[in-house]
Design a protein around this motif. Structure first.
Motif, mmCIF file in Angstrom:
data_model
loop_
_atom_site.group_PDB
_atom_site.id
_atom_site.type_symbol
_atom_site.label_atom_id
_atom_site.label_comp_id
_atom_site.label_asym_id
_atom_site.label_seq_id
_atom_site.Cartn_x
_atom_site.Cartn_y
_atom_site.Cartn_z
ATOM 1 N N SER A 102 18.076 0.912 -2.795
ATOM 2 C CA SER A 102 18.895 1.809 -1.926
ATOM 3 C C SER A 102 19.328 0.878 -0.768
ATOM 4 C CB SER A 102 18.029 3.048 -1.720
ATOM 5 O OG SER A 102 17.690 3.758 -2.778
ATOM 6 N N MET A 103 18.310 0.277 -0.156
ATOM 7 C CA MET A 103 18.755 -0.554 1.006
ATOM 8 C C MET A 103 19.779 -1.764 0.655
ATOM 9 S SD MET A 103 14.932 -1.112 2.744
ATOM 10 C CE MET A 103 13.889 0.233 3.136
ATOM 11 N N MET A 104 19.630 -2.326 -0.509
ATOM 12 C CA MET A 104 20.539 -3.454 -0.926
ATOM 13 C C MET A 104 21.842 -2.846 -0.895
ATOM 14 S SD MET A 104 18.225 -5.758 -3.452
ATOM 15 C CE MET A 104 19.517 -7.056 -3.549
ATOM 16 N N ASP A 105 21.906 -1.540 -1.635
ATOM 17 C CA ASP A 105 23.152 -0.761 -1.661
ATOM 18 C C ASP A 105 23.876 -0.422 -0.524
ATOM 19 O OD1 ASP A 105 22.892 -0.861 -4.751
ATOM 20 O OD2 ASP A 105 22.095 0.967 -4.681
ATOM 21 N N GLU A 106 23.124 -0.395 0.648
ATOM 22 C CA GLU A 106 23.708 0.010 1.884
ATOM 23 C C GLU A 106 23.994 -1.469 2.729
ATOM 24 O OE1 GLU A 106 20.544 1.680 4.036
ATOM 25 O OE2 GLU A 106 20.355 3.672 2.817
ATOM 26 N N GLY A 107 23.768 -2.612 2.117
ATOM 27 C CA GLY A 107 24.606 -3.894 2.452
ATOM 28 C C GLY A 107 23.293 -4.575 3.155
ATOM 29 N N MET A 108 22.120 -4.236 3.131
ATOM 30 C CA MET A 108 20.856 -4.939 3.889
ATOM 31 C C MET A 108 20.625 -6.102 2.823
ATOM 32 S SD MET A 108 18.425 -1.942 5.038
ATOM 33 C CE MET A 108 17.177 -3.044 6.053
ATOM 34 N N SER A 109 20.390 -7.107 3.616
ATOM 35 C CA SER A 109 20.056 -8.473 3.157
ATOM 36 C C SER A 109 18.718 -8.454 2.562
ATOM 37 C CB SER A 109 20.337 -9.876 3.948
ATOM 38 O OG SER A 109 19.508 -9.695 5.166
ATOM 39 N N LYS A 110 18.060 -9.523 2.004
ATOM 40 C CA LYS A 110 16.600 -9.525 1.652
ATOM 41 C C LYS A 110 15.765 -9.618 2.618
ATOM 42 C CE LYS A 110 17.393 -11.394 -3.115
ATOM 43 N NZ LYS A 110 17.264 -12.387 -4.143
ATOM 44 N N SER A 111 16.229 -10.838 3.602
ATOM 45 C CA SER A 111 15.257 -10.823 4.897
ATOM 46 C C SER A 111 15.454 -9.769 5.439
ATOM 47 C CB SER A 111 15.860 -12.035 5.637
ATOM 48 O OG SER A 111 17.357 -11.653 5.888
ATOM 49 N N GLU A 112 16.339 -8.639 5.656
ATOM 50 C CA GLU A 112 16.444 -7.505 6.496
ATOM 51 C C GLU A 112 15.321 -6.572 5.889
ATOM 52 O OE1 GLU A 112 20.872 -8.019 8.572
ATOM 53 O OE2 GLU A 112 20.452 -6.835 6.812
ATOM 54 N N ILE A 113 15.524 -6.494 4.680
ATOM 55 C CA ILE A 113 14.792 -5.550 3.789
ATOM 56 C C ILE A 113 13.003 -5.809 4.025
ATOM 57 C CG2 ILE A 113 13.775 -4.475 1.640
ATOM 58 C CD1 ILE A 113 16.728 -5.014 0.740
ATOM 59 N N ILE A 114 12.774 -7.227 3.955
ATOM 60 C CA ILE A 114 11.526 -7.683 4.167
ATOM 61 C C ILE A 114 10.863 -7.503 5.473
ATOM 62 C CG2 ILE A 114 9.785 -9.822 4.172
ATOM 63 C CD1 ILE A 114 11.735 -10.846 1.984
ATOM 64 N N LYS A 115 11.891 -7.697 6.630
ATOM 65 C CA LYS A 115 11.382 -7.463 7.957
ATOM 66 C C LYS A 115 10.995 -5.895 8.224
ATOM 67 C CE LYS A 115 13.014 -8.334 12.610
ATOM 68 N NZ LYS A 115 14.126 -8.893 13.642
ATOM 69 N N LYS A 116 11.978 -4.949 7.545
ATOM 70 C CA LYS A 116 11.818 -3.640 7.750
ATOM 71 C C LYS A 116 10.501 -3.048 7.131
ATOM 72 C CE LYS A 116 13.989 0.727 6.889
ATOM 73 N NZ LYS A 116 13.773 1.379 8.201
ATOM 74 N N PHE A 117 10.342 -3.639 5.927
ATOM 75 C CA PHE A 117 9.180 -3.150 5.320
ATOM 76 C C PHE A 117 7.715 -3.766 6.206
ATOM 77 C CE2 PHE A 117 11.245 -2.215 1.698
ATOM 78 C CZ PHE A 117 10.446 -1.273 1.076
ATOM 79 N N GLN A 118 8.004 -4.956 6.773
ATOM 80 C CA GLN A 118 6.985 -5.639 7.541
ATOM 81 C C GLN A 118 6.610 -4.817 8.824
ATOM 82 O OE1 GLN A 118 7.591 -9.781 8.605
ATOM 83 N NE2 GLN A 118 5.609 -9.882 9.882
ATOM 84 N N GLN A 119 7.767 -4.231 9.434
ATOM 85 C CA GLN A 119 7.663 -3.397 10.632
ATOM 86 C C GLN A 119 6.990 -2.182 10.346
ATOM 87 O OE1 GLN A 119 11.633 -3.161 12.120
ATOM 88 N NE2 GLN A 119 11.498 -5.243 13.074
ATOM 89 N N GLU A 120 7.029 -1.617 9.193
ATOM 90 C CA GLU A 120 6.555 -0.242 8.807
ATOM 91 C C GLU A 120 4.960 -0.481 8.685
ATOM 92 O OE1 GLU A 120 7.907 2.851 8.966
ATOM 93 O OE2 GLU A 120 9.838 2.030 9.884
ATOM 94 N N GLY A 121 5.037 -1.572 7.796
ATOM 95 C CA GLY A 121 3.534 -1.916 7.544
ATOM 96 C C GLY A 121 2.754 -2.231 8.481
ATOM 97 N N GLU A 122 3.081 -2.913 9.582
ATOM 98 C CA GLU A 122 2.366 -3.159 10.724
ATOM 99 C C GLU A 122 2.185 -1.948 11.651
ATOM 100 O OE1 GLU A 122 4.414 -6.314 12.486
ATOM 101 O OE2 GLU A 122 3.824 -7.855 11.124
ATOM 102 N N LYS A 123 3.324 -1.250 11.629
ATOM 103 C CA LYS A 123 3.147 -0.022 12.392
ATOM 104 C C LYS A 123 1.976 1.035 11.825
ATOM 105 C CE LYS A 123 5.912 4.020 14.050
ATOM 106 N NZ LYS A 123 7.246 4.408 14.156
ATOM 107 N N MET A 124 2.059 1.139 10.155
ATOM 108 C CA MET A 124 1.017 1.964 9.877
ATOM 109 C C MET A 124 -0.483 1.366 10.173
ATOM 110 S SD MET A 124 0.611 3.303 5.909
ATOM 111 C CE MET A 124 1.853 4.323 6.100
ATOM 112 N N GLU A 125 -0.402 0.114 10.026
ATOM 113 C CA GLU A 125 -1.796 -0.652 10.156
ATOM 114 C C GLU A 125 -2.429 -0.197 11.423
ATOM 115 O OE1 GLU A 125 -4.116 -4.960 9.738
ATOM 116 O OE2 GLU A 125 -2.080 -4.622 9.470
#
Length: 354
Positions: free
Chosen positions: A200-223
């Motif tokens: 879904s993120m790739m369909d919205e036009g996000m690059s792989k690095s942007e997707i990885i950064k978003k997942f990293q931020q969410e994961g660090e926030k949860m931790e």
């Protein structure tokens, strides 16, 4: 007889005795009388210089889970560094003795360059591994159980599935104890959900690095939130107040079914404590189910025994009735035969008279 050498002459002894009496009467006696009476009457009190042990015995808490994994990782890193430094120092000493100072300096420079190269290469390999896990395979390196285990083993060489108390080790134990209830289907659903999010993120036009950064931020926030209960509590309170204010401002809308909401919201993986609690609950439930099955089997056996007893009784009654009916039939047949024989005899006698 002359007095001993260590004794004083009599006049000197008299003077000394007189002075001692005067000293006692004028100084020592008033000083003793001025002391408190309890000082001389109370026995000496034995005190404990360390004081009482108010805390009691100190019981060290067993280290498990991620704290244990981090300790193991630090020990492994220290051991690896010590072995590498020992080998480097040994080779450097040999080069210094055999080839001289310039060769020694060149060797140390080469070692530093090799270490920098390995560190840079590991960083590149780490980024490639994260991209492969998240984009291609669907394992979140910061939140999924397998993704975190893969990254921790890559960084420190420690397998979280083998560390007591981690969520990975607890889940594997549940799979072994309750294979029908706990399997990889839960992890597979989460993996497919992650892949759908990435797509879904790739369909919205996000690059792989942007997707990885978003997942990293969410994961660090949860931790961060799960690692600090007070912060989590404050966040929940703020979210609750924010939701109340939004409900007051907006008109009432039709509520979305709870099943749809649960399907749409990503479900976090269970923690080690939650898995242990579920394991305990499952054991209690299994014990209760086993007891219920045992009682049911006992009741079924008793009912079967009663049923067989009733069937045996009915069979005996049926056999008795059949036996009585057969006996009656035999008696009736015998009576019919006798009657027929008597009729035949009577007919013959009548014919003779004619």
């Amino acid at each position: 007889q002359n007095p001993p050498n260590n004794s004083l002459p009599r006049p000197s002894r008299r003077i000394l005795t007189t002075r001692l009496k005067k000293l006692t009467r004028t100084i020592l006696l008033p000083a003793l009388l001025s002391l408190p009476l309890t000082l001389s009457l109370r026995p000496a009190k034995i005190t404990n210089a360390m004081g009482p042990n108010l805390r009691g015995p100190v019981i060290e808490k067993e280290i498990r889970g991620m704290p244990l994994a981090k300790i193991m990782a630090a020990d492994a890193a220290r051991k690896e560094m010590a072995e590498e430094n020992a080998a480097t120092n040994k080779e450097a000493s040999r080069i210094f003795k055999e080839e001289g100072e310039e060769a020694h300096a060149a060797y140390l420079k080469k070692v530093d360059a090799e270490r920098a190269r390995k560190s840079a290469q590991k960083k590149v390999d780490r980024e490639a591994l994260i991209e492969k896990l998240l984009i291609e395979e669907g394992y979140d390196p910061w939140r999924s159980m397998k993704g975190k285990a893969v990254m921790f083993e890559f960084d420190y060489g420690i397998d979280l599935y083998q560390v007591p108390g981690t969520e990975q080790e607890a889940f594997e134990n549940l799979k072994r104890v309750f294979p029908d209830k706990y399997d990889d289907r839960v992890l597979e659903r989460q993996r497919l959900q992650t892949l759908n999010e990435v797509e879904s993120m790739m369909d919205e036009g996000m690059s792989k690095s942007e997707i990885i950064k978003k997942f990293q931020q969410e994961g660090e926030k949860m931790e961060h939130l799960t690692g600090n209960p007070e912060t989590m509590k404050l966040k929940m309170m703020r979210e609750k107040n924010k939701k109340k204010k939004a409900e007051k401002k907006q008109p009432v809308r039709e509520e979305t079914p709870a099943e749809d909401v649960a399907a749409a919201v990503p479900q976090p993986e269970p923690t080690a404590e939650e898995i242990a609690a579920k394991e305990k609950e499952a054991k209690l439930k299994a014990k209760a189910d086993a007891k219920a099955q045992k009682e049911k089997a006992k009741a079924d056996a008793k009912a079967l025994k009663e049923k067989k007893k009733a069937e045996t009784k009915a069979a005996k009654e049926t056999a008795a009735k059949e036996k009585a009916a057969a006996k009656a039939a035999v008696v009736a047949a015998a009576a019919g035969a006798a009657a027929a024989s008597a009729g035949a005899s009577a007919g013959a006698a009548a014919g003779g008279e004619g």
